[in-house]
Motif scaffolding. Structure first.
Motif, short mmCIF file in Angstrom:
data_model
loop_
_atom_site.label_atom_id
_atom_site.label_comp_id
_atom_site.label_asym_id
_atom_site.label_seq_id
_atom_site.Cartn_x
_atom_site.Cartn_y
_atom_site.Cartn_z
N ILE A 228 -11.59 -10.05 -4.16
CA ILE A 228 -11.37 -8.86 -4.99
C ILE A 228 -10.18 -8.07 -4.49
CG2 ILE A 228 -12.33 -6.58 -5.53
CD1 ILE A 228 -15.09 -7.96 -5.73
N VAL A 229 -10.13 -7.82 -3.18
CA VAL A 229 -9.01 -7.05 -2.61
C VAL A 229 -7.69 -7.79 -2.81
CG1 VAL A 229 -8.02 -6.19 -0.44
CG2 VAL A 229 -10.44 -5.83 -0.94
N ILE B 29 -2.04 -6.18 -8.48
CA ILE B 29 -1.81 -5.30 -9.64
C ILE B 29 -0.60 -4.42 -9.35
CG2 ILE B 29 -2.80 -3.46 -11.07
CD1 ILE B 29 -5.57 -4.58 -10.40
N PRO B 30 0.41 -4.40 -10.23
CA PRO B 30 1.66 -3.70 -9.92
C PRO B 30 1.54 -2.18 -9.85
CG PRO B 30 1.69 -4.57 -12.17
CD PRO B 30 0.48 -5.13 -11.50
N ARG C 274 -4.56 -0.32 -9.76
CA ARG C 274 -5.29 -0.68 -8.53
C ARG C 274 -6.46 0.28 -8.30
NH1 ARG C 274 0.03 -1.60 -6.62
NH2 ARG C 274 0.08 0.46 -5.65
N ASN C 275 -6.21 1.58 -8.50
CA ASN C 275 -7.27 2.57 -8.31
C ASN C 275 -8.41 2.38 -9.30
OD1 ASN C 275 -5.89 3.79 -6.20
ND2 ASN C 275 -4.86 5.27 -7.53
N LYS C 276 -8.06 2.07 -10.55
CA LYS C 276 -9.07 1.86 -11.58
C LYS C 276 -9.93 0.64 -11.26
CE LYS C 276 -9.69 1.43 -16.58
NZ LYS C 276 -9.02 1.35 -17.90
N CYS D 177 -15.76 -0.85 -7.95
CA CYS D 177 -16.47 -1.48 -6.82
C CYS D 177 -16.89 -0.48 -5.76
CB CYS D 177 -15.57 -2.52 -6.14
SG CYS D 177 -14.81 -3.70 -7.23
N ALA D 178 -16.35 0.74 -5.82
CA ALA D 178 -16.50 1.69 -4.71
C ALA D 178 -17.96 1.99 -4.39
CB ALA D 178 -15.75 2.98 -5.03
#
Length: 325
Positions: A222-223, A229-230, A235-237, A242-243
Motif C-alpha cells: 500500500i505504501v 501517486i504524483p 497521497r493524503n486521500k 487506511c489511517a
C-alpha cells in the motif's frame, strides 16, 4: 466442552484485584464507564452502517463484524470482572471458567483475523482498484468474515480443550481477573505441563504473528503504491482510507505484545493484573473512538443519521407543544 478433566477440582477462585482493596470501587466505576462506552460506540457504528446505504461497502461490512467481535469479547470478560470488584465471593465453576476461556480466545482471535482481512481489503482497494468489485464481491466478503469467525472458534476450542485436559491440583486460586492460560498452567500438575505450555504458546504466537505479518505485507504494498501517486492531495486521500485501521492495528498489537511478550522475570502480581487491563479493557475502549474520529465518511454519516433524527424529534415535539398552545 466434552472431555474436560475436573476430577481434581470443581471450582476456582479468581484473585482479581484483591491486591488493591482501597481502589476496587474506583476501578469498578472506571471500568464500568469504559465498558458502557465501548458497547455504545460499537453499537453506534453498527447502527450507522446499517442505516446509511452509502456505507454498504466491504470496508464497513468488515468494520461491523469487528464491532460485533469486540462487543462479544468484552461481554465474555468485563461483566464478570465488574461483579468481582464488588463481591467478596470470587469463585467460578470449572465449566464456567472453561467457557470464559473459550469465548475470550475465540473472539480475541476473530478480532485479529478480521483486522487482517481489513488490511487485505485496503490493499485491494488501493493497489488493484479495477479488480476491487470482483475480488471483494458480497459473496467473497461474507466468506472472509465467515472464515475469520470460524478460525477464531477453532483457536478458542484448541486452546481451551488443551488446557482443560490437564489435571489441576493444589491451590485453586487463579492469580488473575479471568480464566487465562498462564495462571491456570501454574495450577496444573503432571509431567506434560511444560509441553502443553510450549505448544499452546507457539500456536497462539504463530497465529497472531502470522496475522501481523500479513497486515505488514499489505501495508508494504500500500505504501509503495501511495508513494507513486504524483499529487500530495492524492497521497493524503489514499492514506486517509487506511489511517483508522492502521492505528487500531498498532494499538491492538502494541498492547498485546506488552501483555503476552513481556520478558520472563520476577513480575509482581499487581503489575501483571493492571497490565492485562490494557488489552482487555483499554483496547476495546479505544477502537470505536479511533474509527469514529479518524474515518471522515463514518463521522459525517453519524452526524447526519443521529443528529438529524434528534433534531427532527426535538422539532416535532416543539411543534406539538406550540399546536396545543
Amino acid at each position: 466442552m466434552l472431555g474436560l478433566n475436573h476430577t481434581s477440582m470443581s471450582e476456582f477462585i479468581l484473585v482479581s484485584f484483591s491486591a488493591f482493596p482501597h481502589l476496587q470501587l474506583m476501578l469498578f466505576l472506571l471500568f464500568l464507564l469504559m465498558y458502557l462506552f465501548t458497547l455504545l460506540g460499537n453499537l453506534l457504528i453498527m447502527a450507522t452502517v446499517w442505516s446509511e446505504r452509502s456505507l454498504h461497502t466491504p470496508m464497513y461490512l468488515f468494520l461491523c463484524a469487528l464491532s460485533v467481535s469486540e462487543i462479544l469479547y468484552t461481554v465474555a470478560i468485563i461483566p464478570r470482572m465488574l461483579a468481582d470488584l464488588l463481591s467478596t465471593q470470587h469463585s467460578i465453576a470449572f465449566l464456567a471458567c472453561a467457557s470464559q476461556m473459550f469465548f475470550s480466545f475465540s473472539f480475541g482471535f476473530t478480532h485479529s483475523f478480521l483486522l487482517t482481512v481489513m488490511g487485505y481489503d485496503r490493499y485491494v482497494a488501493i493497489c488493484h482498484p479495477l479488480c476491487y468489485k470482483v475480488l471483494m464481491s458480497p459473496r467473497g466478503c461474507t466468506c472472509l468474515v465467515g472464515c475469520s469467525w470460524a478460525g477464531g472458534s477453532v483457536m478458542g476450542m484448541v486452546v481451551t480443550m488443551t488446557i482443560f485436559q490437564l489435571t489441576f491440583c493444589g491451590s485453586h486460586e487463579i492469580q488473575h481477573f479471568l480464566c487465562h492460560v498462564p495462571p491456570l498452567l501454574k495450577l496444573a500438575c503432571g509431567n506434560n505441563v511444560p509441553a502443553v505450555a510450549l505448544g499452546v504458546g507457539l500456536v497462539c504466537i504463530m497465529a497472531l504473528l502470522g496475522c501481523f505479518l500479513l497486515i505488514l505485507l499489505s501495508y508494504t504494498f500500500i505504501v509503495a503504491d501511495i508513494l507513486k501517486i504524483p499529487s500530495a492531495e492524492g497521497r493524503n486521500k489514499a492514506f486517509s482510507t487506511c489511517a483508522s485501521h492502521l492505528i487500531v492495528v498498532i494499538v491492538h498489537y502494541g498492547f498485546a505484545s506488552v501483555m503476552y511478550l513481556k520478558p520472563k522475570g520476577p513480575h509482581s502480581q499487581e503489575g501483571d493484573t493492571l497490565m492485562a487491563t490494557t488489552y482487555t479493557v483499554l483496547t476495546p475502549f479505544l477502537s470505536p473512538i479511533i474509527f469514529s474520529l479518524r474515518n471522515k465518511e463514518l463521522k459525517v454519516a453519524m452526524k447526519r443519521t443521529f443528529l438529524s433524527k434528534l433534531f427532527l424529534r426535538h422539532l416535532s415535539g416543539w411543534c406539538g407543544s406550540a399546536d396545543r398552545i
